[in-house]
Design a protein around this motif. Structure first.
Motif, PDB file in Angstrom:
ATOM      1  N   LEU A 177     106.155 -85.691  33.641  1.00 48.82           N
ATOM      2  CA  LEU A 177     105.951 -84.357  33.068  1.00 48.82           C
ATOM      3  C   LEU A 177     106.469 -84.245  31.644  1.00 48.82           C
ATOM      4  N   GLU A 178     107.291 -85.192  31.235  1.00 46.44           N
ATOM      5  CA  GLU A 178     107.820 -85.180  29.861  1.00 46.44           C
ATOM      6  C   GLU A 178     106.947 -85.993  28.914  1.00 46.44           C
ATOM      7  N   PHE A 179     105.793 -86.459  29.387  1.00 48.65           N
ATOM      8  CA  PHE A 179     104.865 -87.199  28.525  1.00 48.65           C
ATOM      9  C   PHE A 179     104.392 -86.290  27.393  1.00 48.65           C
ATOM     10  N   MET A 180     104.436 -86.814  26.165  1.00 44.75           N
ATOM     11  CA  MET A 180     104.125 -86.000  24.994  1.00 44.75           C
ATOM     12  C   MET A 180     102.619 -85.872  24.791  1.00 44.75           C
ATOM     13  N   VAL A 181     102.179 -84.654  24.632  1.00 40.94           N
ATOM     14  CA  VAL A 181     100.788 -84.345  24.302  1.00 40.94           C
ATOM     15  C   VAL A 181     100.705 -84.161  22.786  1.00 40.94           C
ATOM     16  N   THR A 182      99.766 -84.844  22.155  1.00 37.64           N
ATOM     17  CA  THR A 182      99.615 -84.680  20.707  1.00 37.64           C
ATOM     18  C   THR A 182      98.921 -83.350  20.414  1.00 37.64           C
ATOM     19  N   GLN A 183      98.973 -82.931  19.152  1.00 36.29           N
ATOM     20  CA  GLN A 183      98.358 -81.668  18.762  1.00 36.29           C
ATOM     21  C   GLN A 183      96.878 -81.660  19.127  1.00 36.29           C
ATOM     22  N   GLY A 184      96.448 -80.643  19.869  1.00 38.59           N
ATOM     23  CA  GLY A 184      95.055 -80.558  20.293  1.00 38.59           C
ATOM     24  C   GLY A 184      94.732 -81.433  21.489  1.00 38.59           C
ATOM     25  N   GLY A 185      95.738 -82.171  21.998  1.00 40.37           N
ATOM     26  CA  GLY A 185      95.499 -83.029  23.160  1.00 40.37           C
ATOM     27  C   GLY A 185      94.638 -84.233  22.868  1.00 40.37           C
ATOM     28  N   GLU A 186      94.775 -84.774  21.654  1.00 43.70           N
ATOM     29  CA  GLU A 186      93.919 -85.885  21.248  1.00 43.70           C
ATOM     30  C   GLU A 186      94.162 -87.161  22.056  1.00 43.70           C
ATOM     31  N   ASN A 187      95.327 -87.277  22.718  1.00 42.38           N
ATOM     32  CA  ASN A 187      95.584 -88.464  23.542  1.00 42.38           C
ATOM     33  C   ASN A 187      95.110 -88.274  24.984  1.00 42.38           C
ATOM     34  N   PHE A 188      94.305 -87.238  25.228  1.00 41.92           N
ATOM     35  CA  PHE A 188      93.625 -87.038  26.502  1.00 41.92           C
ATOM     36  C   PHE A 188      92.124 -86.948  26.242  1.00 41.92           C
ATOM     37  N   SER A 189      91.327 -87.322  27.235  1.00 40.57           N
ATOM     38  CA  SER A 189      89.878 -87.186  27.099  1.00 40.57           C
ATOM     39  C   SER A 189      89.501 -85.710  27.192  1.00 40.57           C
ATOM     40  N   ALA A 190      88.249 -85.385  26.837  1.00 40.99           N
ATOM     41  CA  ALA A 190      87.791 -83.994  26.885  1.00 40.99           C
ATOM     42  C   ALA A 190      87.876 -83.442  28.300  1.00 40.99           C
ATOM     43  N   GLY A 191      87.499 -84.267  29.286  1.00 41.85           N
ATOM     44  CA  GLY A 191      87.571 -83.825  30.672  1.00 41.85           C
ATOM     45  C   GLY A 191      88.994 -83.594  31.135  1.00 41.85           C
ATOM     46  N   GLN A 192      89.912 -84.489  30.730  1.00 43.28           N
ATOM     47  CA  GLN A 192      91.321 -84.330  31.116  1.00 43.28           C
ATOM     48  C   GLN A 192      91.937 -83.092  30.471  1.00 43.28           C
ATOM     49  N   ARG A 193      91.564 -82.809  29.229  1.00 40.77           N
ATOM     50  CA  ARG A 193      92.072 -81.593  28.577  1.00 40.77           C
ATOM     51  C   ARG A 193      91.630 -80.351  29.348  1.00 40.77           C
ATOM     52  N   GLN A 194      90.391 -80.374  29.818  1.00 44.58           N
ATOM     53  CA  GLN A 194      89.908 -79.226  30.585  1.00 44.58           C
ATOM     54  C   GLN A 194      90.615 -79.119  31.929  1.00 44.58           C
ATOM     55  N   LEU A 195      90.946 -80.268  32.535  1.00 43.42           N
ATOM     56  CA  LEU A 195      91.669 -80.243  33.807  1.00 43.42           C
ATOM     57  C   LEU A 195      93.098 -79.738  33.623  1.00 43.42           C
ATOM     58  N   ILE A 196      93.711 -80.017  32.467  1.00 47.30           N
ATOM     59  CA  ILE A 196      95.040 -79.470  32.182  1.00 47.30           C
ATOM     60  C   ILE A 196      94.958 -77.947  32.076  1.00 47.30           C
ATOM     61  N   CYS A 197      93.902 -77.443  31.437  1.00 48.38           N
ATOM     62  CA  CYS A 197      93.712 -75.984  31.370  1.00 48.38           C
ATOM     63  C   CYS A 197      93.493 -75.404  32.767  1.00 48.38           C
TER      64      CYS A 197
END
Length: 292
Positions: A177-197
Motif C-alpha cells: 500500500l506504500e507503493f508510490m504512484v507517479t503524478q497522473g498514475g503514469e506507472n499504471f496502465s489505463a485499465g489499472q488507473r480506472q480500477l484504482i478509481c
C-alpha cells in the motif's frame, strides 16, 4: 541602442502577461463555501439515494447559452439509470451540476429531498462518488490515492482492492500500500488507473454513484470487470451511468435521453427500444451500423 530598446520593450510586454493573469485570477468569483457551519447535513445523509432535478437550468458562466435547460426527472432509491445522448447534448454537464462544479441558473437538485445548494461544497461532494472518464491519480502512495483523509483501516482498503480485482497486482509490489504512484498514475496502465478509481468508490461506498463514461477508454475485459463489480457491490446504491458504449445501459432500470440540454425521453430500455421512433432506438441502430 535601437536593438536594445526593442529587446527591452519585448521583455517588458512579455512580463506584463504575468500581471494580467494575476489580475484575472484576483477578479474571478470564488466558489461557494466549503462548509456552512450552521447548516450541515446529517452524517447519514443521504440514506436512500433519491436524486431529483426540478426545472434545473445551468450555464458554464454568465453570458453563455444554457447547457442544461429546464431539466426535471426523479431517480428512485437503488435505481440504475443510464444517461445517453449525442455528443454535446449535455450529459457530462449533468454530472458537473450534481457535484456543483457549475451552479444553477434556476431550479433545484434534491438528494433525499434536501436541496444540495443549501449545503457547503465539501458536504455535498463528500457524500457522492464518481468514477470519471479520465481517471485522476495523484503523486503519492496507493493508500493516499484510495484514502486521502486516512479514514479507513488497512483491512477496508484491501477489501476494496479485492473487489476491484487489483489486490493481487498491488501485492506484487514490495511496498504494497506504500507503493508510490507517479503524478497522473503514469506507472499504471489505463485499465489499472480506472480500477484504482473503482476501488476508491468501493471504499467510500456512497449512496449515489456517478459513472461518467468510465469505460470509454479501456479494453473490454476491464470494462466487464467494472460492470460486474458495480452490479454486485453497488446494488443497494443509486447509480447514474453516462454511457459511451450504449450496451452498458441496456440492463439499466431506466434510460434518460438528453437532447440539446433538455430531457427528451425517460423510460425503461424495453419501452424505448419498442418505440422505433424514440431517440434511444435510433442511437442504438446507429451504433450497430457503425459496429458493422
Amino acid at each position: 541602442m535601437v536593438n536594445w530598446a526593442v529587446r527591452f520593450y519585448s521583455d517588458m510586454e512579455l512580463s506584463m502577461t504575468h500581471l494580467e493573469r494575476a489580475v484575472e485570477y484576483a477578479d474571478l468569483p470564488s466558489e461557494a463555501a466549503n462548509v456552512i457551519e450552521n447548516n450541515r447535513p446529517k452524517q447519514t445523509w443521504p440514506e436512500q439515494g433519491i436524486v431529483e432535478f426540478k426545472n434545473y437550468s445551468a450555464r458554464y458562466r454568465d453570458g453563455l447559452e444554457l447547457v442544461i435547460k429546464d431539466l426535471s426527472f426523479r431517480v428512485q432509491p437503488r435505481q440504475k439509470v443510464g444517461i445517453v445522448g449525442r455528443t454535446g447534448a449535455g450529459k457530462s454537464s449533468l454530472t458537473l451540476a450534481l457535484f456543483r462544479i457549475i451552479e444553477a441558473a434556476s431550479g433545484q437538485i434534491l438528494i433525499d429531498g434536501e436541496d444540495i445548494f443549501k449545503y457547503g461544497l465539501f458536504d455535498v461532494r463528500s457524500k457522492l462518488s464518481i468514477i470519471p472518464q479520465d481517471p485522476m491519480l495523484f503523486a503519492g502512495t496507493v493508500r493516499e490515492n484510495l484514502d486521502p483523509f486516512n479514514s479507513y483501516s488497512d483491512q477496508d482498503i484491501w477489501r476494496a482492492l479485492e473487489q476491484a480485482h487489483l489486490a493481487d497486482y498491488i501485492r506484487t509490489k514490495d511496498e504494497r500500500l506504500e507503493f508510490m504512484v507517479t503524478q497522473g498514475g503514469e506507472n499504471f496502465s489505463a485499465g489499472q488507473r480506472q480500477l484504482i478509481c473503482l476501488a476508491r468508490a468501493l471504499l467510500k461506498h456512497a449512496k449515489v454513484l456517478v459513472l461518467d463514461e468510465a469505460t470509454a477508454a479501456i479494453d473490454n475485459a476491464t470494462d466487464e470487470i467494472i460492470q460486474q463489480t458495480i452490479r454486485a457491490e453497488f446494488k443497494d446504491c443509486t447509480v447514474l451511468t453516462i454511457a459511451h458504449r450504449l450496451n452498458t445501459v441496456i440492463d439499466s432500470d431506466m434510460v434518460l435521453v438528453i437532447d440539446a440540454g433538455r430531457l427528451a425521453e425517460y423510460d425503461t430500455p424495453q419501452n424505448l427500444l419498442a418505440n422505433k421512433e424514440s431517440i434511444f432506438s435510433k442511437l442504438i441502430n446507429e451504433a450497430q451500423i457503425r459496429a458493422k
